[in-house]
Design a protein around this motif. Sequence first.
Motif, PDB file in Angstrom:
ATOM      1  N   THR A 608       0.841  -1.187   0.000  1.00  0.00           N
ATOM      2  CA  THR A 608       0.000   0.000   0.000  1.00  0.00           C
ATOM      3  C   THR A 608       0.880   1.242   0.000  1.00  0.00           C
ATOM      4  N   LEU A 609       0.636   2.133  -0.943  1.00  0.00           N
ATOM      5  CA  LEU A 609       1.335   3.410  -1.021  1.00  0.00           C
ATOM      6  C   LEU A 609       0.383   4.515  -0.585  1.00  0.00           C
ATOM      7  N   ASN A 610       0.909   5.517   0.109  1.00  0.00           N
ATOM      8  CA  ASN A 610       0.080   6.653   0.485  1.00  0.00           C
ATOM      9  C   ASN A 610       0.861   7.943   0.309  1.00  0.00           C
ATOM     10  N   ALA A 611       0.158   9.000  -0.004  1.00  0.00           N
ATOM     11  CA  ALA A 611       0.772  10.305  -0.222  1.00  0.00           C
ATOM     12  C   ALA A 611      -0.195  11.392   0.226  1.00  0.00           C
ATOM     13  N   THR A 612       0.375  12.488   0.757  1.00  0.00           N
ATOM     14  CA  THR A 612      -0.440  13.605   1.221  1.00  0.00           C
ATOM     15  C   THR A 612       0.221  14.922   0.845  1.00  0.00           C
ATOM     16  N   PHE A 613      -0.589  15.834   0.334  1.00  0.00           N
ATOM     17  CA  PHE A 613      -0.172  17.226   0.175  1.00  0.00           C
ATOM     18  C   PHE A 613      -1.143  18.079   0.978  1.00  0.00           C
ATOM     19  N   ASP A 614      -0.614  18.930   1.851  1.00  0.00           N
ATOM     20  CA  ASP A 614      -1.456  19.730   2.735  1.00  0.00           C
ATOM     21  C   ASP A 614      -0.892  21.146   2.810  1.00  0.00           C
ATOM     22  N   TYR A 615      -1.634  22.096   2.248  1.00  0.00           N
ATOM     23  CA  TYR A 615      -1.292  23.521   2.409  1.00  0.00           C
ATOM     24  C   TYR A 615      -2.397  24.164   3.226  1.00  0.00           C
ATOM     25  N   ARG A 616      -2.011  24.988   4.192  1.00  0.00           N
ATOM     26  CA  ARG A 616      -3.006  25.681   5.002  1.00  0.00           C
ATOM     27  C   ARG A 616      -2.402  26.936   5.603  1.00  0.00           C
ATOM     28  N   ARG A 617      -3.291  27.868   5.951  1.00  0.00           N
ATOM     29  CA  ARG A 617      -2.876  29.017   6.747  1.00  0.00           C
ATOM     30  C   ARG A 617      -2.885  28.592   8.203  1.00  0.00           C
ATOM     31  N   ALA A 618      -1.827  28.946   8.935  1.00  0.00           N
ATOM     32  CA  ALA A 618      -1.689  28.529  10.325  1.00  0.00           C
ATOM     33  C   ALA A 618      -1.389  29.764  11.191  1.00  0.00           C
ATOM     34  N   PRO A 619      -2.320  30.183  12.047  1.00  0.00           N
ATOM     35  CA  PRO A 619      -3.648  29.596  12.215  1.00  0.00           C
ATOM     36  C   PRO A 619      -4.554  29.902  11.023  1.00  0.00           C
ATOM     37  N   PHE A 620      -5.708  29.219  10.987  1.00  0.00           N
ATOM     38  CA  PHE A 620      -6.685  29.428   9.923  1.00  0.00           C
ATOM     39  C   PHE A 620      -7.020  30.913   9.867  1.00  0.00           C
ATOM     40  N   LEU A 621      -7.087  31.483   8.682  1.00  0.00           N
ATOM     41  CA  LEU A 621      -7.280  32.923   8.537  1.00  0.00           C
ATOM     42  C   LEU A 621      -8.721  33.305   8.852  1.00  0.00           C
ATOM     43  N   LEU A 622      -8.902  33.927   9.999  1.00  0.00           N
ATOM     44  CA  LEU A 622     -10.167  34.513  10.429  1.00  0.00           C
ATOM     45  C   LEU A 622      -9.877  35.924  10.905  1.00  0.00           C
ATOM     46  N   THR A 623     -10.851  36.808  10.823  1.00  0.00           N
ATOM     47  CA  THR A 623     -10.631  38.177  11.276  1.00  0.00           C
ATOM     48  C   THR A 623     -10.244  38.214  12.746  1.00  0.00           C
ATOM     49  N   GLU A 624     -10.800  37.333  13.554  1.00  0.00           N
ATOM     50  CA  GLU A 624     -10.478  37.335  14.981  1.00  0.00           C
ATOM     51  C   GLU A 624      -9.031  36.943  15.261  1.00  0.00           C
ATOM     52  N   THR A 625      -8.322  36.412  14.241  1.00  0.00           N
ATOM     53  CA  THR A 625      -6.896  36.126  14.407  1.00  0.00           C
ATOM     54  C   THR A 625      -6.126  37.403  14.723  1.00  0.00           C
ATOM     55  N   ALA A 626      -6.678  38.556  14.377  1.00  0.00           N
ATOM     56  CA  ALA A 626      -6.020  39.840  14.647  1.00  0.00           C
ATOM     57  C   ALA A 626      -5.835  40.099  16.139  1.00  0.00           C
ATOM     58  N   LEU A 627      -6.558  39.407  16.992  1.00  0.00           N
ATOM     59  CA  LEU A 627      -6.431  39.602  18.438  1.00  0.00           C
ATOM     60  C   LEU A 627      -5.127  39.040  18.989  1.00  0.00           C
ATOM     61  N   THR A 628      -4.432  38.211  18.198  1.00  0.00           N
ATOM     62  CA  THR A 628      -3.186  37.600  18.662  1.00  0.00           C
ATOM     63  C   THR A 628      -2.168  38.687  19.020  1.00  0.00           C
ATOM     64  N   GLY A 629      -1.699  38.645  20.261  1.00  0.00           N
ATOM     65  CA  GLY A 629      -0.678  39.589  20.716  1.00  0.00           C
ATOM     66  C   GLY A 629      -1.195  40.955  21.105  1.00  0.00           C
ATOM     67  N   GLN A 630      -2.512  41.175  21.017  1.00  0.00           N
ATOM     68  CA  GLN A 630      -3.083  42.482  21.352  1.00  0.00           C
ATOM     69  C   GLN A 630      -3.499  42.532  22.826  1.00  0.00           C
ATOM     70  N   PRO A 631      -3.569  43.732  23.401  1.00  0.00           N
ATOM     71  CA  PRO A 631      -3.908  43.851  24.831  1.00  0.00           C
ATOM     72  C   PRO A 631      -5.401  43.778  25.114  1.00  0.00           C
ATOM     73  N   VAL A 632      -6.217  43.489  24.111  1.00  0.00           N
ATOM     74  CA  VAL A 632      -7.664  43.403  24.276  1.00  0.00           C
ATOM     75  C   VAL A 632      -8.125  42.005  23.897  1.00  0.00           C
ATOM     76  N   LYS A 633      -9.365  41.662  24.281  1.00  0.00           N
ATOM     77  CA  LYS A 633      -9.864  40.305  24.082  1.00  0.00           C
ATOM     78  C   LYS A 633     -10.983  40.196  23.052  1.00  0.00           C
ATOM     79  N   THR A 634     -11.566  41.314  22.640  1.00  0.00           N
ATOM     80  CA  THR A 634     -12.682  41.247  21.694  1.00  0.00           C
ATOM     81  C   THR A 634     -12.409  42.170  20.506  1.00  0.00           C
ATOM     82  N   ILE A 635     -13.117  41.897  19.402  1.00  0.00           N
ATOM     83  CA  ILE A 635     -13.005  42.756  18.222  1.00  0.00           C
ATOM     84  C   ILE A 635     -13.592  44.129  18.509  1.00  0.00           C
ATOM     85  N   ASP A 636     -14.648  44.203  19.313  1.00  0.00           N
ATOM     86  CA  ASP A 636     -15.222  45.501  19.676  1.00  0.00           C
ATOM     87  C   ASP A 636     -14.174  46.389  20.330  1.00  0.00           C
ATOM     88  N   GLU A 637     -13.383  45.824  21.223  1.00  0.00           N
ATOM     89  CA  GLU A 637     -12.327  46.594  21.882  1.00  0.00           C
ATOM     90  C   GLU A 637     -11.210  46.947  20.895  1.00  0.00           C
TER      91      GLU A 637
END
Length: 822
Positions: A608-637
Motif C-alpha cells: 500500500t502506497l500513500n501520499a499527502t499534500f497539505d497547504y493551510r494558513r496557520a492559524p486558519f485565517l479569520l478576522t479574529e486572528t487579529a487579536l493575537t498579541g493584542q492587549p484586548v480580548k474582543t473585536i469591539d475593543e
Amino acid sequence: MALINRTRAGVRRSALLLLALLPVAAQPAALGIARLAQRDGLNVLDVRFACALRYVQHFPSGIATELEVEFVPVAGECDELAEASTVLELRLPEGSRQAGLNQVEIASRNDRLFLTARFEAPRKVAVTQTTGLRSVQLTLGRMAVENADATDTGTTSRTAAAAGTFAINLGTSTETLGLSDVTALPEGKQVYAKSTVVGRQTWHHLRIGFFSSEGRAEAALRSLLSAYPQATVVRVPATEFEVAATNRVAVSTTADAATVTDMGKNAAGLSEARLEELLGDARKKMQASDYAAAINLYAKVLREGATRFAPEALEYIGLARERNGQPRFAIAEYQRYIELYADTPGADRVRQRLEALVLAEPVNGRQADAVVLAAGGSALAVGSASSEPEPEWQFYGGLSQYYRRDESDFAGQGSQVIQSAVLTDVDFIGRRDGKRFDIATRVSLGNVYDLLSELEGTGNDTRVYYMYADIADSESHISGRIGRQTVRGSGVLGRFDGLHVGWRFDPDYQLNVMAGEPVWSASDDSGLDRSFYGVSLDVFDVRDTVDVSVYFNAQEVDGIENRQAIGGELRYYDDHRSLVSLVDYDIGYGTLNNAVAFGNWSFDNDLTLNATFDYRRAPFLLTETALTGQPVKTIDELLLLFSEDEIRQLAEDRSADLTTITLGFSRPLYERFQISADVTASDLGGTTASGGVPALEGLGADYFYNVSLIGSSLFKEGDNSIFSLRYHDGSTTRTISLSADTRYPVTRNFRFNPRLTLAHRDSSGLDSSEILIIPSIRLFYQMQRRLRLELEGGTRLSNLDTASGSQSSTSWYLYAGYRYDF
C-alpha cells in the motif's frame, strides 16, 4: 549565564508541557462518535473525529481479532491529542453486540494516534478514510470462525439465509469452554460446542441455537448476560445444524423448524402473460400513490420465484415500502435485491436508495427482524405496515471517571505537583425509530474536579461537548438537528451551537443548510459574539466511484466579517485506490485557506502506497486572528484602536503559510509482521510585524523519517507489538528515537501494555544535548461486558548537557479509573 537560564526555562517549559496533558481536552466526546450501520448485508463502523487525522496503515491486513488503524495528526488540528499519552476511548456504538464488536478506543503513542477495534472472534476488515480526513469506515466481514471454510470471510453466504440462521455465542476461547450454572435456558433450544481453525489457532465456541430472526435471539440473550457477559448474537451457516446435532452440551432439544419460501420455486405456476399483467397493474398503483395495493401486486409476482420479472418486482416493492412509510421493510427488500441481483442494471439504483435509508444509522435489535428479511428471503411474504413493531425509545451511553496525577522534579529543585484531578465524562443518547420519523438526542458532558489549591491548580471546569436533538423523516428525506453539534465538511470548522437541515431530494443529491454560533472549544468563554450560516450540496456516486461536495460558508464576529469562504471536496474510491481532496478559499480575503489531497493505492501483493499534500494558513485565517498579541480580548475593543481594514490586515499578518508533504508505504512481511515507512517534509513560513506585534521568523524546512515494524502474536496468540525508529532533522534540532509498544493479553479479560521510548536530541540553537528515557505501562481489566477498569503510569527521565554542565530531571504520571457503558 543568560544562555543557561534560557536553556533551563525552555527545558522546564517543555517538561511542564509534556506533563500538563489535560485528558479532558481529549475525552471521547471531543474525539467524535462511532456508529454502526448495515450496508449490503455487512456491518460498517463509522468513526468520526473532531479534527483531521491522516490514515497511514492498518494491521493486520488479513483476518484479525484486534485491528489497529494508524493515523498522523494533521498539523495544527490535533496537537492536544497527539501530545497525550493515555488511552482515549470512544463509546461503543449501539448494535455492537450484534456486530461482535467488543471495544473501540483511540490512543496516542509517539505523536501518532491508533484506533483499535476488538472483535468477539477473528474477521476480515476493510478500512476506508472518508470526508475531509475526519472519519474512517471499517467494513466488518463475517466472523472468520463462523465461516472458516469460506474463501472470502467478507462475503455473506446465501446458504446461511435458511431458517433458524441465528444462534447465541456464549463465548469464544482458545481453550475448551464449559457450561455455566444458568437457571433458565431458552425453551426449545439446544446448547452445542463448535471448534474452528483460523491460521494455526483453534477457536472453541459454546452456543445456543437456533433462532429464526436476530431479534428473537437478542431477546433470549438478555436473560443470559449475567452468566455470560461476553455473549453475542451471531448468524450461522446452514451446515451448523449438523455440527449442533453431533456436539450437544448438557441440554438436548430440537432446533427451530421455521422455514421460508425458496425463491427458486414456482408454486402457483402463473403464466408469463399474467405476471406481466400484474406488473403493469402495480406500476399504475405506484403512479396513483396507492402503495399498499402496489405492494400486494409485487408480492404476487415474487411468490412465483426466480422468474424474469422478479428483479423488477423486488426493486419496486422496496420503493413502494419506502414511500409507504415502512423504511425498515424497504431496507430488507433492497438488501435482498443486492444479494440476489448484484450484477443487474438496477443494482446501482437500489444501492443508492439503500444508502439513503441507512445513512450513518445503526440497525439495532428491534430493527433486526426487518433487516434479516433480506437474508432470510421473507421479502416474499409481504406484510402490512401494521406488522412493524411499535416504536420505542431506547437509551444508552456511558460514564467514566479517572484520577490523574502528574509530578515533576526539574534539576533537583524539588518535586512539584502539576496536576491532581478527577476527570468525569457522561455520554447519554436516546433514540426512537418510528415508522416514518426517527428521533434522537445526545448529551455529552465533561468535568474536571481540581484537587489542588487555588494557587497551585487551574480550578474546576465543566464542558459541554454535545447537546442536541434531531429528527429524520423517511418519507420526505428531510432531517434536522438543533443544539451543540459538529458537522463534517460544508466549510464548518468544528463544533457549533445551532441548526443543521439536510434534504436528500434525490438518491444522488443532498442539500444542506446550517446556521448558528461557532464554538471553538467545549468551554469556550472568549467573550466574542460569533455567528455563521452556510449551504452545501452533496453529490453521491458520480460514475459509481466519486462523491463531490461544494459549499459556501460565512461567519461574523462582533458584527464584522470573520470569514466568507467557498470550497469543495472530492472523494474517489475503487477496490484499490482512494483519493480525498479539499479546497477552502476565502473570497473576502482573496486567500486560499486550505488545500489538501490525500491518496492510497493498494496492490494485489498487499503493498500500500500513500501520499499527502497539505497547504493551510496557520492559524486558519479569520478576522479574529487579529487579536493575537493584542492587549484586548474582543473585536469591539480592537475597533477602538484600529479601523476594520487595519484589523483585517492584522489578521493576515498573524497567519503563516504551512505546507506539508508526506510519502509512505506499508506491506506485510512474512506471516506475522508488517513494515511501514514514511517521510514528511514540512515548511512553516514567518509572519509580518504589525500592530505592535513583532514578526516571527519562519522555521524553515523540517524533515521527519519513520520506520515501523508491527508484529502480531509474537509472544502469545492475539498480542500486538510495534517497534519504531524515527528521525527528525530540523533547522535547529535533530532528534532520533527508538520505541517499543506491546499489548499482551494475559487472559481474555486482562491485558497489559508496556511501552518504552529512548530518544536523543541535539539543539544547535541552545548548544545542548539531551537524552530521554520514557517507560510506561497500562493495565486493562474487563470486569463485565459493560464495566472496564484501567490503570496507567509512566515516568520521563531526562539528562540535559549544556556548556555549563549536566542537569537531570524526572517526572511521572498516574492515570486510574473505570468506564461503564449502559
